[in-house]
Design a protein around this motif. Sequence first.
Motif, PDB file in Angstrom:
ATOM      1  N   HIS A  64      26.682  44.705  35.312  1.00 34.81           N
ATOM      2  CA  HIS A  64      27.878  43.877  35.414  1.00 34.81           C
ATOM      3  C   HIS A  64      27.581  42.411  35.114  1.00 34.81           C
ATOM      4  O   HIS A  64      28.434  41.678  34.607  1.00 34.81           O
ATOM      5  CB  HIS A  64      28.478  44.022  36.823  1.00 34.81           C
ATOM      6  CG  HIS A  64      29.826  43.399  36.985  1.00 34.81           C
ATOM      7  ND1 HIS A  64      30.020  42.143  37.517  1.00 34.81           N
ATOM      8  CD2 HIS A  64      31.063  43.855  36.666  1.00 34.81           C
ATOM      9  CE1 HIS A  64      31.312  41.878  37.535  1.00 34.81           C
ATOM     10  NE2 HIS A  64      31.972  42.892  37.026  1.00 34.81           N
ATOM     11  N   HIS A  71      35.352  40.746  30.841  1.00 35.25           N
ATOM     12  CA  HIS A  71      36.235  39.944  31.692  1.00 35.25           C
ATOM     13  C   HIS A  71      37.156  39.065  30.844  1.00 35.25           C
ATOM     14  O   HIS A  71      36.854  38.761  29.696  1.00 35.25           O
ATOM     15  CB  HIS A  71      35.405  39.070  32.653  1.00 35.25           C
ATOM     16  CG  HIS A  71      34.639  39.889  33.641  1.00 35.25           C
ATOM     17  ND1 HIS A  71      33.284  39.923  33.720  1.00 35.25           N
ATOM     18  CD2 HIS A  71      35.078  40.751  34.597  1.00 35.25           C
ATOM     19  CE1 HIS A  71      32.900  40.754  34.672  1.00 35.25           C
ATOM     20  NE2 HIS A  71      33.966  41.286  35.215  1.00 35.25           N
ATOM     21  N   HIS A  80      36.071  48.398  33.399  1.00 29.75           N
ATOM     22  CA  HIS A  80      35.858  48.615  34.828  1.00 29.75           C
ATOM     23  C   HIS A  80      36.268  50.023  35.272  1.00 29.75           C
ATOM     24  O   HIS A  80      35.798  50.492  36.305  1.00 29.75           O
ATOM     25  CB  HIS A  80      36.558  47.530  35.658  1.00 29.75           C
ATOM     26  CG  HIS A  80      35.845  46.206  35.611  1.00 29.75           C
ATOM     27  ND1 HIS A  80      35.993  45.322  34.565  1.00 29.75           N
ATOM     28  CD2 HIS A  80      34.952  45.634  36.458  1.00 29.75           C
ATOM     29  CE1 HIS A  80      35.223  44.259  34.782  1.00 29.75           C
ATOM     30  NE2 HIS A  80      34.584  44.415  35.917  1.00 29.75           N
ATOM     31  N   HIS A 170      43.186  39.335  39.331  1.00 26.92           N
ATOM     32  CA  HIS A 170      41.833  39.872  39.511  1.00 26.92           C
ATOM     33  C   HIS A 170      40.841  38.759  39.874  1.00 26.92           C
ATOM     34  O   HIS A 170      40.163  38.818  40.898  1.00 26.92           O
ATOM     35  CB  HIS A 170      41.405  40.583  38.218  1.00 26.92           C
ATOM     36  CG  HIS A 170      39.932  40.624  37.985  1.00 26.92           C
ATOM     37  ND1 HIS A 170      39.310  39.802  37.081  1.00 26.92           N
ATOM     38  CD2 HIS A 170      38.958  41.348  38.566  1.00 26.92           C
ATOM     39  CE1 HIS A 170      38.006  40.034  37.106  1.00 26.92           C
ATOM     40  NE2 HIS A 170      37.758  40.969  37.996  1.00 26.92           N
ATOM     41  N   PHE A 193      34.119  44.847  46.416  1.00 29.55           N
ATOM     42  CA  PHE A 193      34.321  44.747  44.961  1.00 29.55           C
ATOM     43  C   PHE A 193      34.998  46.015  44.438  1.00 29.55           C
ATOM     44  O   PHE A 193      35.950  45.967  43.658  1.00 29.55           O
ATOM     45  CB  PHE A 193      32.963  44.567  44.256  1.00 29.55           C
ATOM     46  CG  PHE A 193      33.017  44.672  42.752  1.00 29.55           C
ATOM     47  CD1 PHE A 193      33.107  43.541  41.955  1.00 29.55           C
ATOM     48  CD2 PHE A 193      32.966  45.915  42.121  1.00 29.55           C
ATOM     49  CE1 PHE A 193      33.156  43.647  40.562  1.00 29.55           C
ATOM     50  CE2 PHE A 193      33.020  46.032  40.731  1.00 29.55           C
ATOM     51  CZ  PHE A 193      33.111  44.892  39.957  1.00 29.55           C
ATOM     52  N   HIS A 197      38.620  46.504  42.662  1.00 28.49           N
ATOM     53  CA  HIS A 197      38.773  47.023  41.309  1.00 28.49           C
ATOM     54  C   HIS A 197      39.512  48.357  41.281  1.00 28.49           C
ATOM     55  O   HIS A 197      40.217  48.651  40.313  1.00 28.49           O
ATOM     56  CB  HIS A 197      37.430  47.088  40.591  1.00 28.49           C
ATOM     57  CG  HIS A 197      37.184  45.830  39.816  1.00 28.49           C
ATOM     58  ND1 HIS A 197      37.734  45.613  38.569  1.00 28.49           N
ATOM     59  CD2 HIS A 197      36.526  44.700  40.138  1.00 28.49           C
ATOM     60  CE1 HIS A 197      37.398  44.413  38.155  1.00 28.49           C
ATOM     61  NE2 HIS A 197      36.667  43.830  39.080  1.00 28.49           N
TER      62      HIS A 197
HETATM   63 CU   LIG Z   1      33.863  42.739  36.669  1.00 30.29          CU
END
Ligand SMILES: [Cu+2]
Length: 248
Positions: A64, A71, A80, A170, A193, A197
């Motif tokens: 990541h 992103h 993701h 986000h 996290f 997500h």
């Molecule tokens: Cu990410």
Amino acid sequence: MTFASMVKENSKFLQVVKDLRWLFPPVCQRKDQAVLTETERSRYVCAFNMINNDGTLGQLVDVHAEMHMQHTNARLLPWHRVFLYLFEEALHNYHPDVCVPYWDWTRPEEQHFPDWLNSVLPTVHTPTRTINVIRAPGSGGGLASIVSGAPTAMSKTNYGDFSSIVNGIHGSVHIWVGGTMSDASVSPADPVFWLHHANLDRLWWVWYNSAQGNHQNPPLTGSDALMDPWTYTEPDTRSISSFHYTYV
Ligand SMILES: [Cu+2]
């Protein structure tokens, strides 16, 4: 003779039954974190700790941290989706019944940090670093205002408009949680996290299946459609059933 005793006596057939799980993996039911039982919560934390101990989580954190253009663009959601799936599969190595819960911060009842994770602050060893998870969540009102754009996102009729609002929410939620979550080079080390997500992924799935979303796919072509460092492509990410999970 019962079916069970017949299966037990026929070792050839038993082999087939054992293989069924591999052929037809059970569908993971991703649930709202607010409705998880005490047992479900502790099993998520336990599975998370197991993949932290075996190094899988650290590897995911490092992936990541790399530059995969994942992103602030149309790749956020499909990239993701794969990332969450690989995490969930890793959890299944220890607890096949554990699915990634989602944190539905669009509900006023959930506009605060999930309490059951308050004291879960792991130390994560990646192949290159050691991360001590910290956080500093903001106020409930702050979170409510960050996510107030969600209904507008859901009303959009093209992927770009939907995705850009979702992208903003986000990032703002990442910063609202603060600490580890506010830094993309370490954020997946925080167990929340994955809940954050999963909720973004869920909203995308809801939108995609809505009249407005109308089964529109992200406008990605060429290398943009390759979810590197994996071999999954954007078309591979279109249906969550191919990743063996659903949202309940
Ligand atoms: Cu990410």
